[in-house]
Design a protein around this motif. Structure first.
Motif, PDB file in Angstrom:
ATOM      1  N   ILE A  35      -3.179  -1.068  -4.179  1.00  0.00           N
ATOM      2  CA  ILE A  35      -2.818  -2.487  -4.254  1.00  0.00           C
ATOM      3  C   ILE A  35      -1.413  -2.660  -4.808  1.00  0.00           C
ATOM      4  N   ALA A  36      -1.049  -1.856  -5.806  1.00  0.00           N
ATOM      5  CA  ALA A  36       0.298  -1.956  -6.386  1.00  0.00           C
ATOM      6  C   ALA A  36       1.374  -1.636  -5.355  1.00  0.00           C
ATOM      7  N   LYS A  37       1.072  -0.736  -4.415  1.00  0.00           N
ATOM      8  CA  LYS A  37       2.048  -0.336  -3.408  1.00  0.00           C
ATOM      9  C   LYS A  37       1.838  -1.052  -2.073  1.00  0.00           C
ATOM     10  N   ALA A  38       1.048  -2.125  -2.094  1.00  0.00           N
ATOM     11  CA  ALA A  38       0.822  -2.893  -0.867  1.00  0.00           C
ATOM     12  C   ALA A  38       2.141  -3.394  -0.315  1.00  0.00           C
ATOM     13  N   ASP A  39       2.222  -3.495   0.993  1.00  0.00           N
ATOM     14  CA  ASP A  39       3.397  -4.034   1.679  1.00  0.00           C
ATOM     15  C   ASP A  39       3.207  -5.549   1.776  1.00  0.00           C
ATOM     16  N   PRO A  40       3.827  -6.321   0.874  1.00  0.00           N
ATOM     17  CA  PRO A  40       3.521  -7.764   0.819  1.00  0.00           C
ATOM     18  C   PRO A  40       3.802  -8.488   2.126  1.00  0.00           C
ATOM     19  N   GLU A  41       4.923  -8.156   2.764  1.00  0.00           N
ATOM     20  CA  GLU A  41       5.268  -8.844   4.011  1.00  0.00           C
ATOM     21  C   GLU A  41       4.219  -8.578   5.091  1.00  0.00           C
ATOM     22  N   ALA A  42       3.823  -7.317   5.217  1.00  0.00           N
ATOM     23  CA  ALA A  42       2.829  -6.965   6.241  1.00  0.00           C
ATOM     24  C   ALA A  42       1.468  -7.567   5.911  1.00  0.00           C
ATOM     25  N   VAL A  43       1.086  -7.555   4.625  1.00  0.00           N
ATOM     26  CA  VAL A  43      -0.201  -8.138   4.230  1.00  0.00           C
ATOM     27  C   VAL A  43      -0.210  -9.631   4.518  1.00  0.00           C
ATOM     28  N   ARG A  44       0.905 -10.317   4.178  1.00  0.00           N
ATOM     29  CA  ARG A  44       0.963 -11.760   4.418  1.00  0.00           C
ATOM     30  C   ARG A  44       0.931 -12.073   5.908  1.00  0.00           C
ATOM     31  N   ALA A  45       1.628 -11.264   6.720  1.00  0.00           N
ATOM     32  CA  ALA A  45       1.616 -11.502   8.166  1.00  0.00           C
ATOM     33  C   ALA A  45       0.223 -11.290   8.736  1.00  0.00           C
ATOM     34  N   PHE A  46      -0.426 -10.203   8.317  1.00  0.00           N
ATOM     35  CA  PHE A  46      -1.802  -9.946   8.742  1.00  0.00           C
ATOM     36  C   PHE A  46      -2.714 -11.071   8.263  1.00  0.00           C
ATOM     37  N   GLY A  47      -2.558 -11.456   6.990  1.00  0.00           N
ATOM     38  CA  GLY A  47      -3.391 -12.508   6.426  1.00  0.00           C
ATOM     39  C   GLY A  47      -3.224 -13.833   7.145  1.00  0.00           C
ATOM     40  N   HIS A  48      -1.995 -14.156   7.544  1.00  0.00           N
ATOM     41  CA  HIS A  48      -1.758 -15.406   8.277  1.00  0.00           C
ATOM     42  C   HIS A  48      -2.556 -15.432   9.567  1.00  0.00           C
ATOM     43  N   GLU A  49      -2.518 -14.330  10.320  1.00  0.00           N
ATOM     44  CA  GLU A  49      -3.234 -14.284  11.598  1.00  0.00           C
ATOM     45  C   GLU A  49      -4.750 -14.327  11.400  1.00  0.00           C
ATOM     46  N   VAL A  50      -5.243 -13.483  10.487  1.00  0.00           N
ATOM     47  CA  VAL A  50      -6.707 -13.384  10.380  1.00  0.00           C
ATOM     48  C   VAL A  50      -7.318 -14.593   9.678  1.00  0.00           C
ATOM     49  N   LYS A  51      -6.584 -15.203   8.741  1.00  0.00           N
ATOM     50  CA  LYS A  51      -7.126 -16.397   8.108  1.00  0.00           C
ATOM     51  C   LYS A  51      -7.179 -17.556   9.097  1.00  0.00           C
ATOM     52  N   ASN A  52      -6.196 -17.639   9.973  1.00  0.00           N
ATOM     53  CA  ASN A  52      -6.262 -18.640  11.040  1.00  0.00           C
ATOM     54  C   ASN A  52      -7.486 -18.393  11.907  1.00  0.00           C
TER      55      ASN A  52
ATOM     56  N   GLY B 124      -3.009   4.211   8.954  1.00  0.00           N
ATOM     57  CA  GLY B 124      -4.201   4.296   8.122  1.00  0.00           C
ATOM     58  C   GLY B 124      -4.947   2.976   8.058  1.00  0.00           C
ATOM     59  N   LEU B 125      -5.807   2.840   7.049  1.00  0.00           N
ATOM     60  CA  LEU B 125      -6.665   1.652   6.954  1.00  0.00           C
ATOM     61  C   LEU B 125      -6.302   0.740   5.799  1.00  0.00           C
ATOM     62  N   VAL B 126      -5.180   1.011   5.135  1.00  0.00           N
ATOM     63  CA  VAL B 126      -4.713   0.073   4.109  1.00  0.00           C
ATOM     64  C   VAL B 126      -3.258  -0.282   4.409  1.00  0.00           C
ATOM     65  N   VAL B 127      -2.931  -1.555   4.158  1.00  0.00           N
ATOM     66  CA  VAL B 127      -1.562  -2.041   4.391  1.00  0.00           C
ATOM     67  C   VAL B 127      -0.775  -1.793   3.113  1.00  0.00           C
ATOM     68  N   SER B 128      -0.457  -0.521   2.898  1.00  0.00           N
ATOM     69  CA  SER B 128       0.143  -0.096   1.641  1.00  0.00           C
ATOM     70  C   SER B 128       1.092   1.058   1.901  1.00  0.00           C
ATOM     71  N   ARG B 129       2.090   1.177   1.009  1.00  0.00           N
ATOM     72  CA  ARG B 129       3.048   2.279   1.116  1.00  0.00           C
ATOM     73  C   ARG B 129       2.560   3.529   0.378  1.00  0.00           C
ATOM     74  N   ILE B 130       1.354   3.502  -0.128  1.00  0.00           N
ATOM     75  CA  ILE B 130       0.797   4.690  -0.756  1.00  0.00           C
ATOM     76  C   ILE B 130       0.702   5.813   0.283  1.00  0.00           C
ATOM     77  N   GLU B 131       0.824   7.048  -0.178  1.00  0.00           N
ATOM     78  CA  GLU B 131       0.675   8.168   0.748  1.00  0.00           C
ATOM     79  C   GLU B 131      -0.727   8.160   1.346  1.00  0.00           C
ATOM     80  N   GLN B 132      -0.789   8.308   2.670  1.00  0.00           N
ATOM     81  CA  GLN B 132      -2.075   8.462   3.360  1.00  0.00           C
ATOM     82  C   GLN B 132      -1.985   9.733   4.210  1.00  0.00           C
ATOM     83  N   ARG B 133      -2.691  10.757   3.777  1.00  0.00           N
ATOM     84  CA  ARG B 133      -2.663  12.015   4.518  1.00  0.00           C
ATOM     85  C   ARG B 133      -3.648  11.921   5.690  1.00  0.00           C
ATOM     86  N   THR B 134      -3.320  11.016   6.587  1.00  0.00           N
ATOM     87  CA  THR B 134      -4.154  10.720   7.749  1.00  0.00           C
ATOM     88  C   THR B 134      -3.249  10.599   8.959  1.00  0.00           C
ATOM     89  N   GLY B 135      -3.637  11.229  10.069  1.00  0.00           N
ATOM     90  CA  GLY B 135      -2.836  11.163  11.284  1.00  0.00           C
ATOM     91  C   GLY B 135      -3.548  10.397  12.382  1.00  0.00           C
TER      92      GLY B 135
END
Length: 360
Positions: free
Chosen positions: A258-275, A18-29
């Motif tokens: 946001i509450a169900k965001a995957d912190p590790e994945a968000v931080r890894a993504f953030g590290h790359e894109v902020k660089n 999906g389009l959010v880095v979160s463990r929330i249910e996304q009914r998208t394939g």
């Protein structure tokens, strides 16, 4: 304000997660059957474009991906009016190969294919596939040459070009695309190099989500630079749309994402894109100033604030149009059902508000 109706595009979920880095249910394939049905729903709902994504390596929850040109062709074959924009990464693609691919698809689908030239932000992806990684502004110089070459191949016989990245000698492509003068060329980016490139060569410029003030500043900057170059460019803005019957429902969905965001994945993504964002000489590239919450949605889509009731969202869309925005690039949590809801509940209100303003 432009009298042309604002256009709508949606992100094709040809990438898993999906389009959010979160463990929330996304009914998208991410599979082709889901995407074919989504394309038909979007076409019926009144969407003008679909934008396929390009990824080469797994990561950040995006473990599986369908290649952008191939899936774009499949979605065009499944629809009648929808235009599909294939994301392209210079480096892995050579412009002669792409020019021929797109010309063929243009003929096969009645002139409905476009391209989004992505200069690249993910160094690890380039390393993984053995492609040289260029510095920030060099990536945009290569992209600009790539676009110049595409235009030349699509519009000239015996095309010749001598750049720093590409060389052509009396090259002719037959058949040329059906679209005149050529298929539409989109690009993204928020850095000075990205905006200046758009002001010289691109038909459309995509920016990450932003506040109305930030969007207005970008629009004014690009339009002024383009006018000085004798060029014109249309503007598309990324927005993650959460439309619900009440504002409280919509805000609760955002809070849960946001509450169900995957912190590790968000931080890894953030590290790359902020660089990548900080690598621009002025430090103002995409994501350079994004917060953790912003990064939960890949392209800062929460910032655009198309979150609330259909009426609230429609009013904010028309306000963005008044700032010079020509297209809303939309993401959703549950794509099929929310695209249908948007077409039924939001888009008619947008058209009604546009008509009122035009008559005022």
């Amino acid at each position: 304000m432009s009298q042309t109706p604002i256009k709508f595009a949606y992100w094709v979920p040809n990438v898993s997660g999906g389009l959010v880095v979160s463990r929330i249910e996304q009914r998208t394939g991410w599979d082709i059957d889901y995407n074919r049905q989504l394309a038909r729903i979007a076409e019926q709902a009144g969407f003008d474009y679909a934008l396929s994504q390009i990824r080469f390596t797994a990561g950040y929850g995006a473990e599986y991906q369908h290649e952008s040109v191939a899936i774009s062709h499949a979605l065009l074959a499944a629809t009648e009016k929808l235009r599909v924009i294939a994301a392209i990464l210079p480096g892995p693609w050579h412009p002669a190969v792409l020019a021929k691919q797109i010309a063929t698809i243009d003929h096969l689908t009645g002139g409905r294919i476009a391209v989004n030239i992505v200069s690249g932000w993910f160094r690890g992806e380039f390393h993984a596939i053995g492609e040289p990684w260029l510095e920030h502004d060099e990536r945009y110089r290569r992209s600009e040459e790539f676009i110049e070459v595409l235009k030349g191949i699509w519009t000239q016989d015996a095309f010749s070009y001598r750049g720093d990245f590409y060389r052509f000698h009396d090259y002719s492509l037959k058949p040329r695309p059906l679209q005149q003068p050529h298929p539409e060329i989109f690009q993204g980016g928020s850095s000075r190099a990205a905006r200046d490139m758009a002001a010289r060569v691109s038909d459309w410029y995509f920016t990450n989500g932003n506040t109305p003030e930030g969007i207005e500043a970008q629009v004014d900057d690009i339009r002024a630079k383009a006018a000085a170059n004798g060029h014109s460019v249309k503007i598309g803005v990324n927005a993650f749309i959460i439309a619900r019957d009440t504002e409280a429902e919509a805000r609760a969905v955002l809070d849960e994402i946001i509450a169900k965001a995957d912190p590790e994945a968000v931080r890894a993504f953030g590290h790359e894109v902020k660089n990548a964002g900080a690598a621009s000489p002025e430090g103002e590239g995409n994501w350079a100033k994004s917060s953790f919450e912003d990064l939960v949605q890949y392209n800062d889509g929460f910032k655009t604030n198309l979150i609330g009731t259909p009426q609230q969202i429609a009013e904010r869309i028309v306000a963005l149009k008044a700032l010079g925005v020509d297209l809303i690039l939309s993401g959703f949590l549950h794509f099929q059902e929310e695209v249908a809801y948007f077409g039924e509940k939001v888009l008619p209100l947008v058209r009604e508000l546009e008509a009122r303003r035009a008559a005022a």
